[in-house]
Motif scaffolding. Structure first.
Motif, PDB file in Angstrom:
ATOM      1  N   THR A  65     -45.377 -64.785  26.770  1.00 16.63           N
ATOM      2  CA  THR A  65     -46.458 -64.581  25.788  1.00 16.63           C
ATOM      3  C   THR A  65     -46.172 -65.276  24.456  1.00 16.63           C
ATOM      4  OG1 THR A  65     -45.442 -62.486  25.104  1.00 16.63           O
ATOM      5  CG2 THR A  65     -47.178 -62.393  26.800  1.00 16.63           C
ATOM      6  N   GLY A  66     -45.527 -66.422  24.511  1.00 17.95           N
ATOM      7  CA  GLY A  66     -45.285 -67.183  23.285  1.00 17.95           C
ATOM      8  C   GLY A  66     -43.869 -67.132  22.769  1.00 17.95           C
ATOM      9  N   GLY A  67     -43.040 -66.287  23.371  1.00 18.34           N
ATOM     10  CA  GLY A  67     -41.642 -66.236  22.963  1.00 18.34           C
ATOM     11  C   GLY A  67     -41.386 -65.255  21.834  1.00 18.34           C
ATOM     12  N   SER A  68     -40.121 -65.106  21.498  1.00 18.76           N
ATOM     13  CA  SER A  68     -39.683 -64.206  20.437  1.00 18.76           C
ATOM     14  C   SER A  68     -39.037 -65.004  19.314  1.00 18.76           C
ATOM     15  CB  SER A  68     -38.677 -63.185  20.994  1.00 18.76           C
ATOM     16  OG  SER A  68     -38.048 -62.474  19.950  1.00 18.76           O
ATOM     17  N   LEU A  69     -39.257 -64.567  18.077  1.00 20.41           N
ATOM     18  CA  LEU A  69     -38.672 -65.235  16.921  1.00 20.41           C
ATOM     19  C   LEU A  69     -38.112 -64.182  15.974  1.00 20.41           C
ATOM     20  CD1 LEU A  69     -38.180 -67.873  15.314  1.00 20.41           C
ATOM     21  CD2 LEU A  69     -40.403 -67.504  14.228  1.00 20.41           C
ATOM     22  N   LEU A  70     -36.797 -64.229  15.751  1.00 19.04           N
ATOM     23  CA  LEU A  70     -36.157 -63.341  14.785  1.00 19.04           C
ATOM     24  C   LEU A  70     -36.046 -64.057  13.447  1.00 19.04           C
ATOM     25  CD1 LEU A  70     -35.438 -61.788  17.387  1.00 19.04           C
ATOM     26  CD2 LEU A  70     -33.161 -61.381  16.422  1.00 19.04           C
ATOM     27  N   VAL A  71     -36.405 -63.355  12.368  1.00 21.40           N
ATOM     28  CA  VAL A  71     -36.301 -63.894  11.016  1.00 21.40           C
ATOM     29  C   VAL A  71     -35.375 -62.976  10.217  1.00 21.40           C
ATOM     30  CG1 VAL A  71     -37.525 -64.578   8.930  1.00 21.40           C
ATOM     31  CG2 VAL A  71     -38.649 -64.807  11.167  1.00 21.40           C
ATOM     32  N   LEU A  72     -34.343 -63.554   9.627  1.00 20.44           N
ATOM     33  CA  LEU A  72     -33.345 -62.780   8.903  1.00 20.44           C
ATOM     34  C   LEU A  72     -33.585 -62.865   7.400  1.00 20.44           C
ATOM     35  CD1 LEU A  72     -30.165 -63.984  10.853  1.00 20.44           C
ATOM     36  CD2 LEU A  72     -31.802 -62.199  11.484  1.00 20.44           C
ATOM     37  N   SER A  73     -33.253 -61.778   6.698  1.00 23.70           N
ATOM     38  CA  SER A  73     -33.295 -61.760   5.228  1.00 23.70           C
ATOM     39  C   SER A  73     -32.085 -60.979   4.721  1.00 23.70           C
ATOM     40  CB  SER A  73     -34.592 -61.128   4.713  1.00 23.70           C
ATOM     41  OG  SER A  73     -35.695 -61.968   4.923  1.00 23.70           O
ATOM     42  N   PRO A  74     -30.937 -61.659   4.562  1.00 19.68           N
ATOM     43  CA  PRO A  74     -29.730 -60.964   4.103  1.00 19.68           C
ATOM     44  C   PRO A  74     -29.735 -60.745   2.592  1.00 19.68           C
ATOM     45  CG  PRO A  74     -29.238 -63.259   4.563  1.00 19.68           C
ATOM     46  CD  PRO A  74     -30.677 -63.062   4.913  1.00 19.68           C
ATOM     47  N   LEU A  75     -29.750 -59.490   2.183  1.00 15.82           N
ATOM     48  CA  LEU A  75     -29.668 -59.122   0.777  1.00 15.82           C
ATOM     49  C   LEU A  75     -28.516 -58.136   0.621  1.00 15.82           C
ATOM     50  CD1 LEU A  75     -32.885 -59.616   1.416  1.00 15.82           C
ATOM     51  CD2 LEU A  75     -33.172 -58.690  -0.862  1.00 15.82           C
ATOM     52  N   GLY A  76     -28.029 -57.977  -0.585  1.00 14.33           N
ATOM     53  CA  GLY A  76     -27.010 -56.960  -0.825  1.00 14.33           C
ATOM     54  C   GLY A  76     -25.621 -57.429  -0.454  1.00 14.33           C
ATOM     55  N   SER A  77     -24.991 -56.715   0.469  1.00 17.17           N
ATOM     56  CA  SER A  77     -23.597 -56.944   0.829  1.00 17.17           C
ATOM     57  C   SER A  77     -23.346 -58.372   1.292  1.00 17.17           C
ATOM     58  CB  SER A  77     -23.177 -55.976   1.934  1.00 17.17           C
ATOM     59  OG  SER A  77     -21.960 -56.368   2.519  1.00 17.17           O
ATOM     60  N   LYS A  78     -22.347 -59.023   0.680  1.00 19.32           N
ATOM     61  CA  LYS A  78     -21.988 -60.386   1.067  1.00 19.32           C
ATOM     62  C   LYS A  78     -21.328 -60.423   2.435  1.00 19.32           C
ATOM     63  CE  LYS A  78     -21.530 -62.196  -3.625  1.00 19.32           C
ATOM     64  NZ  LYS A  78     -22.490 -63.313  -3.479  1.00 19.32           N
TER      65      LYS A  78
END
Length: 373
Positions: free
Chosen positions: A298-311
């Motif tokens: 059905t079009g595939g999966s896409l993960l989008v990351l947003s790392p904030l805070g802890s390095k």
């Protein structure tokens, strides 16, 4: 030593050290007479900026440094004074050094140019004779450190760079919480980390957003949510954490977002060890593995990351993004506010080391997915 055992993972096992083991690794490995080390570190106000350079300079036989000075508009006098003090310490620590000023935003605009600028400047420096590149992300922003790490990782994998790539970070959650970011109004993808997000085929993909929750970042996360426009959201909470009540505190701060804006089912909250980057790395890739067959038709999966805070957790997100070419949505900081509790110098932070590329890994190590650079 931290290890990950999973045949599907590139960093399996991963050579990594924490705390006293990381300090011992610096003392033993970089003291070897055949090591020719290039250090990249931030030259800014963060009190952690001097920790790794000072420790390296005490043992390394051959060491040169490139100090990245991130320039943002209208810094406060306090930040400038702290940065000047740290810069003096850094210059004394490594005699052979060069300070690279990097404008994070374009002249007279909010266009984010820092990642592209720093990679362009690094490409002008020869690496002849260098055996090890050490990147200290302790005082570097995500928008700067992520492109730097990708640049050297791709050089090494292409046979055009030094043999080894090390990433260090000084872990101090209280300090992370005491440095408050002033977000810009220009969300976007980190340079080199667009992944498949801008391809035509991604339009029909089931988009899952994985934001790392951090105190005082609700405004930034709202802008990122509107930018990503995900179908589902799985917030990342630090657990276990140095502060045992941190999960409850963050859940209370983001209650409106969790229940209304993001409509998050409590079963879809991701928990990751605050002090172990490999825990989040492993969790993100398992989520990706679970979703790929489900959405393949059905079009595939896409993960989008947003790392904030802890390095440290940001480092785990970086490793997952490198391995699967995942997009990293980010809102660059226009400036910073410091709490009164932020010290001028760090007594002895908890160091984290990840040996990202190099001689320690087998020649048959799995390849990474197509680069988004």
């Amino acid at each position: 030593m931290i290890t990950v055992f999973d045949s599907e993972l590139r960093w399996d096992p991963c050579v990594s050290h924490r705390g006293s083991e990381a300090v011992d690794f610096i003392s033993e490995y970089f003291a070897l007479p055949d090591r020719r080390v290039l250090l990249l570190a931030g030259a800014g106000f963060d009190p952690r900026s001097t920790v790794v350079p000072v420790k390296l300079s005490a043992v390394a036989k051959s060491l040169r440094a490139l100090y990245i000075q991130e320039n943002r508009p209208n810094p406060t006098q306090e930040l400038l004074a702290r940065a000047k003090q740290n810069r003096c310490t850094l210059e004394r620590a490594v005699r052979e050094h060069l300070v690279l000023p990097v404008d994070i935003f374009g002249a007279g605009s909010i266009a984010v140019t820092g990642g592209r600028n720093v990679v362009r400047k690094l490409s002008q420096h020869a690496l002849d004779g260098t055996t090890d590149v050490v990147i200290d992300t302790s005082a570097l922003s995500v928008g700067t450190s992520f492109p730097i790490i990708r640049y050297f990782a791709e050089l090494i994998r292409g046979g055009r760079g030094p043999a080894n790539l090390h990433v260090f970070v000084a872990h101090d959650p209280k300090l992370d919480a005491g440095i408050r970011s002033i977000p810009s109004d220009a969300p976007g993808y980190v340079h080199g980390y667009r992944g498949r997000s801008t391809l035509d085929g991604a339009a029909s993909a089931a988009k899952l957003w994985l934001p790392q929750l951090a105190a005082g970042r609700s405004n930034a996360l709202r802008q990122l949510f509107d930018f990503v426009v995900p179908h589902d959201t799985c917030p990342i909470l630090p657990f276990p954490a140095t502060d045992p009540q941190l999960v409850d505190t963050l859940a209370a701060e983001y209650l409106v977002e969790l229940e209304n804006t993001w409509a998050v089912d409590t079963r879809n909250i991701v928990y990751a060890d605050e002090g172990d980057p490999l825990d989040l790395y492993r969790t993100i890739l398992k989520l990706d593995d679970l979703r790929r067959p489900v959405f393949a038709e059905t079009g595939g999966s896409l993960l989008v990351l947003s790392p904030l805070g802890s390095k440290v957790m940001a480092l785990g997100a970086l490793m997952a993004a490198l391995e699967r070419d995942l997009p990293v949505a980010h809102l660059e900081s226009m400036g910073y506010d410091l709490c009164a509790s932020v010290p001028n110098t760090m007594p002895e932070p908890n160091l984290i080391h990840v040996w990202l590329e190099g001689e320690v890994y087998p020649a048959g190590q799995s390849t990474l997915e197509a680069s988004g650079a």
